[in-house]
Design a protein around this motif. Sequence first.
Motif, PDB file in Angstrom:
ATOM      1  N   ARG A   1      -4.586 -13.246  -5.841  1.00  0.00           N
ATOM      2  CA  ARG A   1      -3.681 -12.932  -4.729  1.00  0.00           C
ATOM      3  C   ARG A   1      -2.642 -11.916  -5.183  1.00  0.00           C
ATOM      4  O   ARG A   1      -2.231 -11.896  -6.336  1.00  0.00           O
ATOM      5  CB  ARG A   1      -2.973 -14.195  -4.200  1.00  0.00           C
ATOM      6  N   CYS A   2      -2.247 -11.078  -4.258  1.00  0.00           N
ATOM      7  CA  CYS A   2      -1.259 -10.043  -4.547  1.00  0.00           C
ATOM      8  C   CYS A   2      -0.198 -10.018  -3.458  1.00  0.00           C
ATOM      9  O   CYS A   2      -0.438 -10.448  -2.338  1.00  0.00           O
ATOM     10  CB  CYS A   2      -1.913  -8.659  -4.557  1.00  0.00           C
ATOM     11  N   ARG A   3       0.946  -9.457  -3.800  1.00  0.00           N
ATOM     12  CA  ARG A   3       1.941  -9.109  -2.790  1.00  0.00           C
ATOM     13  C   ARG A   3       2.116  -7.601  -2.844  1.00  0.00           C
ATOM     14  O   ARG A   3       2.283  -7.032  -3.928  1.00  0.00           O
ATOM     15  CB  ARG A   3       3.273  -9.807  -3.059  1.00  0.00           C
ATOM     16  N   CYS A   4       2.092  -6.993  -1.654  1.00  0.00           N
ATOM     17  CA  CYS A   4       2.216  -5.536  -1.589  1.00  0.00           C
ATOM     18  C   CYS A   4       3.698  -5.171  -1.710  1.00  0.00           C
ATOM     19  O   CYS A   4       4.537  -5.704  -0.987  1.00  0.00           O
ATOM     20  CB  CYS A   4       1.656  -5.019  -0.269  1.00  0.00           C
ATOM     21  N   ARG A   5       3.985  -4.253  -2.630  1.00  0.00           N
ATOM     22  CA  ARG A   5       5.389  -3.850  -2.813  1.00  0.00           C
ATOM     23  C   ARG A   5       5.809  -2.849  -1.736  1.00  0.00           C
ATOM     24  O   ARG A   5       6.976  -2.556  -1.577  1.00  0.00           O
ATOM     25  CB  ARG A   5       5.597  -3.225  -4.193  1.00  0.00           C
TER      26      ARG A   5
ATOM     27  N   LEU B   1       3.105  -7.572   2.439  1.00  0.00           N
ATOM     28  CA  LEU B   1       2.024  -8.493   2.790  1.00  0.00           C
ATOM     29  C   LEU B   1       1.500  -9.231   1.549  1.00  0.00           C
ATOM     30  O   LEU B   1       1.372  -8.646   0.477  1.00  0.00           O
ATOM     31  CB  LEU B   1       0.874  -7.694   3.433  1.00  0.00           C
ATOM     32  N   GLU B   2       1.208 -10.514   1.739  1.00  0.00           N
ATOM     33  CA  GLU B   2       0.501 -11.262   0.697  1.00  0.00           C
ATOM     34  C   GLU B   2      -0.938 -11.386   1.104  1.00  0.00           C
ATOM     35  O   GLU B   2      -1.232 -11.783   2.235  1.00  0.00           O
ATOM     36  CB  GLU B   2       1.109 -12.657   0.539  1.00  0.00           C
ATOM     37  N   PHE B   3      -1.840 -11.066   0.208  1.00  0.00           N
ATOM     38  CA  PHE B   3      -3.255 -11.091   0.590  1.00  0.00           C
ATOM     39  C   PHE B   3      -4.109 -11.446  -0.622  1.00  0.00           C
ATOM     40  O   PHE B   3      -3.660 -11.347  -1.764  1.00  0.00           O
ATOM     41  CB  PHE B   3      -3.668  -9.727   1.175  1.00  0.00           C
ATOM     42  N   SER B   4      -5.360 -11.869  -0.345  1.00  0.00           N
ATOM     43  CA  SER B   4      -6.234 -12.235  -1.451  1.00  0.00           C
ATOM     44  C   SER B   4      -7.015 -11.008  -1.911  1.00  0.00           C
ATOM     45  O   SER B   4      -7.345 -10.134  -1.120  1.00  0.00           O
ATOM     46  CB  SER B   4      -7.178 -13.365  -1.048  1.00  0.00           C
ATOM     47  N   THR B   5      -7.255 -10.974  -3.213  1.00  0.00           N
ATOM     48  CA  THR B   5      -7.907  -9.809  -3.810  1.00  0.00           C
ATOM     49  C   THR B   5      -9.176 -10.251  -4.520  1.00  0.00           C
ATOM     50  O   THR B   5      -9.125 -10.791  -5.611  1.00  0.00           O
ATOM     51  CB  THR B   5      -6.977  -9.154  -4.849  1.00  0.00           C
TER      52      THR B   5
ATOM     53  N   PHE C   1      -8.720  -4.611  -8.363  1.00  0.00           N
ATOM     54  CA  PHE C   1      -7.989  -3.450  -7.856  1.00  0.00           C
ATOM     55  C   PHE C   1      -8.111  -3.327  -6.341  1.00  0.00           C
ATOM     56  O   PHE C   1      -8.041  -2.231  -5.802  1.00  0.00           O
ATOM     57  CB  PHE C   1      -8.504  -2.180  -8.545  1.00  0.00           C
ATOM     58  N   THR C   2      -8.315  -4.469  -5.657  1.00  0.00           N
ATOM     59  CA  THR C   2      -8.358  -4.426  -4.198  1.00  0.00           C
ATOM     60  C   THR C   2      -7.024  -3.891  -3.666  1.00  0.00           C
ATOM     61  O   THR C   2      -5.972  -4.458  -3.960  1.00  0.00           O
ATOM     62  CB  THR C   2      -8.557  -5.847  -3.630  1.00  0.00           C
ATOM     63  N   PRO C   3      -7.035  -2.813  -2.885  1.00  0.00           N
ATOM     64  CA  PRO C   3      -5.771  -2.306  -2.359  1.00  0.00           C
ATOM     65  C   PRO C   3      -5.297  -3.146  -1.177  1.00  0.00           C
ATOM     66  O   PRO C   3      -6.061  -3.907  -0.586  1.00  0.00           O
ATOM     67  CB  PRO C   3      -6.115  -0.886  -1.906  1.00  0.00           C
ATOM     68  N   CYS C   4      -4.042  -3.000  -0.833  1.00  0.00           N
ATOM     69  CA  CYS C   4      -3.489  -3.668   0.349  1.00  0.00           C
ATOM     70  C   CYS C   4      -4.122  -3.058   1.603  1.00  0.00           C
ATOM     71  O   CYS C   4      -4.435  -1.867   1.617  1.00  0.00           O
ATOM     72  CB  CYS C   4      -1.979  -3.458   0.369  1.00  0.00           C
ATOM     73  N   PRO C   5      -4.293  -3.863   2.651  1.00  0.00           N
ATOM     74  CA  PRO C   5      -4.806  -3.293   3.902  1.00  0.00           C
ATOM     75  C   PRO C   5      -3.983  -2.090   4.383  1.00  0.00           C
ATOM     76  O   PRO C   5      -4.507  -1.214   5.081  1.00  0.00           O
ATOM     77  CB  PRO C   5      -4.692  -4.457   4.894  1.00  0.00           C
ATOM     78  N   CYS C   6      -2.722  -2.010   3.985  1.00  0.00           N
ATOM     79  CA  CYS C   6      -1.895  -0.861   4.390  1.00  0.00           C
ATOM     80  C   CYS C   6      -2.223   0.380   3.567  1.00  0.00           C
ATOM     81  O   CYS C   6      -1.690   1.454   3.829  1.00  0.00           O
ATOM     82  CB  CYS C   6      -0.404  -1.194   4.283  1.00  0.00           C
TER      83      CYS C   6
END
Lengths: 112, 344
Positions: free
Chosen positions: A67-71, A75-79, A83-88
């Motif tokens: 899981r990551c949080r986009c800086r 958004l918090e999302f699962s990866t 190196f899965t990028p944020c949906p944004c």
Amino acid sequence: MHELGITRNVVAIVSEAARGRRVSRVTLEVGKLAGVMPDAIAFCFDTVAKGTPIEGAHLEIREIEGRCRCRTCGLEFSTPALFTPCPCGSQNLERLSGEELNIKSMQLEEAA
Amino acid sequence: MCATCGCSSGAKATIVNLETGRVSMIAHDERDHHHHDHERVHADGTRHSHDHSHAHDEHVHSHEHEHEHEHEHEHEHEHEHEHEHEHEHVHAGGTRHSHAHGHAHGHDHAHDQASHQADHGGASIVDLEARVLAKNDALAGRNRAWFAGREILALNLVSSPGSGKTTLLERTIRDLKSELGLFVVEGDQATSNDGDRIRAAGAPCVQVNTGTGCHLEADMIARGLAELKPVFGSVVLIENVGNLVCPALFDLGERAKVAILSVTEGEDKPLKYPHMFRAAQVILLNKIDLLPHLDFDVEKVIANARVVNPDAIVFRVSARSGEGLQDWYGWIRNEVAAARANAV
């Protein structure tokens, strides 16, 4: 194939912590993005544990989702990948979980 | 630390000081001895935790923890006597056991209770919360402090076999030895061929042979440094074993990892080995003199590298023709200055 070495470390750390007491279960936390294969650890475990207080212990491996949080957008999302990028579209991410390689606990057998 | 990588099981890692020819072993037996020593100290003076913190690894650290907790536990016990009589009686049923959690849980009361219940069921769960690679990381931390104290820039060079690491090092040594003190720790499974080449290029070098081991570990570097004796303000270049998998997991105490990728490899290598390319601060794209003969897409490999590691610094170089090397040297000079400025 560093899993055998990792398993040796696990057995060494648990053996030391057990201080001669029998261990019946070892619980590991392995992040899905830790670069370590749980199956390979399980494969090595019985052999490596032979002759130690952990011999015959049950190995439980808890896999932990990445899981990551986009800086950028928060958004918090699962990866599923490292190196899965944020949906944004941002790749400026804070890793929250998924790279664990920890010995969570051991269960001791009752001595008496 | 004992055999961190299974591939080194039964292997006898050796260090050859190529200046003196002295060979020393990093045998597992010896490493195990370390442990025994600690244990013995522990057995002699169980309550004594400080002695160990100087010792070699997190091994010890976790021990230390336990002892500290044990202490606390004893104290807690007394407290509990005062406050929780009932609880204490339950304890009497499985007194020994409660000690076991004591170290484990320290302060978490809720947890303790849960464990007590488990206790009566005939087994107890001891929370360890130990990082599996803690030993290596603790040793790497010592190396890092050792470097910082001497204002030394340490770089960990990683790549696949055949990417041109050694050639790049030779060239770097020839070009920079007049202005920088350069020292090399050369890691290979076997032979001192690379070490001999480095020495011929003009840098003092120790060769670490990992036997069947597939990467260098922090304790090998510590031993190597003891032989190499790099001078104050110098640069220590650590050439890791050619392998893009295991070295990513093992911190050696370096200031930065430098990944070398040659244009004769696939453009997707950063995606195939994301851990390594993410861990690297610098990526040297080597052998660019061969580009006219290849279908290699430079922009694509750089884009792939950025997917894995958006912050990576990429230099396009040829160790053979010398093209692009000034950028790499410029980066080294900056890092040398930073190592000096940031020193403790």
